[in-house]
Design a protein around this motif. Structure first.
Motif: not given
Length: 70
Positions: A1-17
């Motif tokens: 399983m692949i998890h992709r997390v994008e952060f901006a300004a210390g917050k999660v702005v995008d999350y995909r599995v």
């Protein structure tokens, strides 16, 4: 399983599995190729091999197996 997390300004702005099912189960994939390569002397043995193959490739996917005798 692949998890992709994008952060901006210390917050999660995008999350995909991406689950293995997405690449293991579409038409022409490894699951289909393996099933088409199975050989057996009787339908019971063929069914058993197919069930083992399906479970080995992706045990999380519910399925209904139909063995057509030729």
């Amino acid at each position: 399983m692949i998890h992709r997390v994008e952060f901006a300004a210390g917050k999660v702005v995008d999350y995909r599995v991406i689950a293995p099912t997405e690449w293991n189960c579409p038409p022409g994939c490894v699951l289909a190729q393996g099933l088409s390569a199975l050989t057996a002397n009787d339908p019971h043995n063929l069914r058993r091999q197919a069930e083992w193959w399906i479970q080995a490739i992706d045990p999380c996917v519910p399925y209904r197996l139909v063995v057509n005798e030729r």
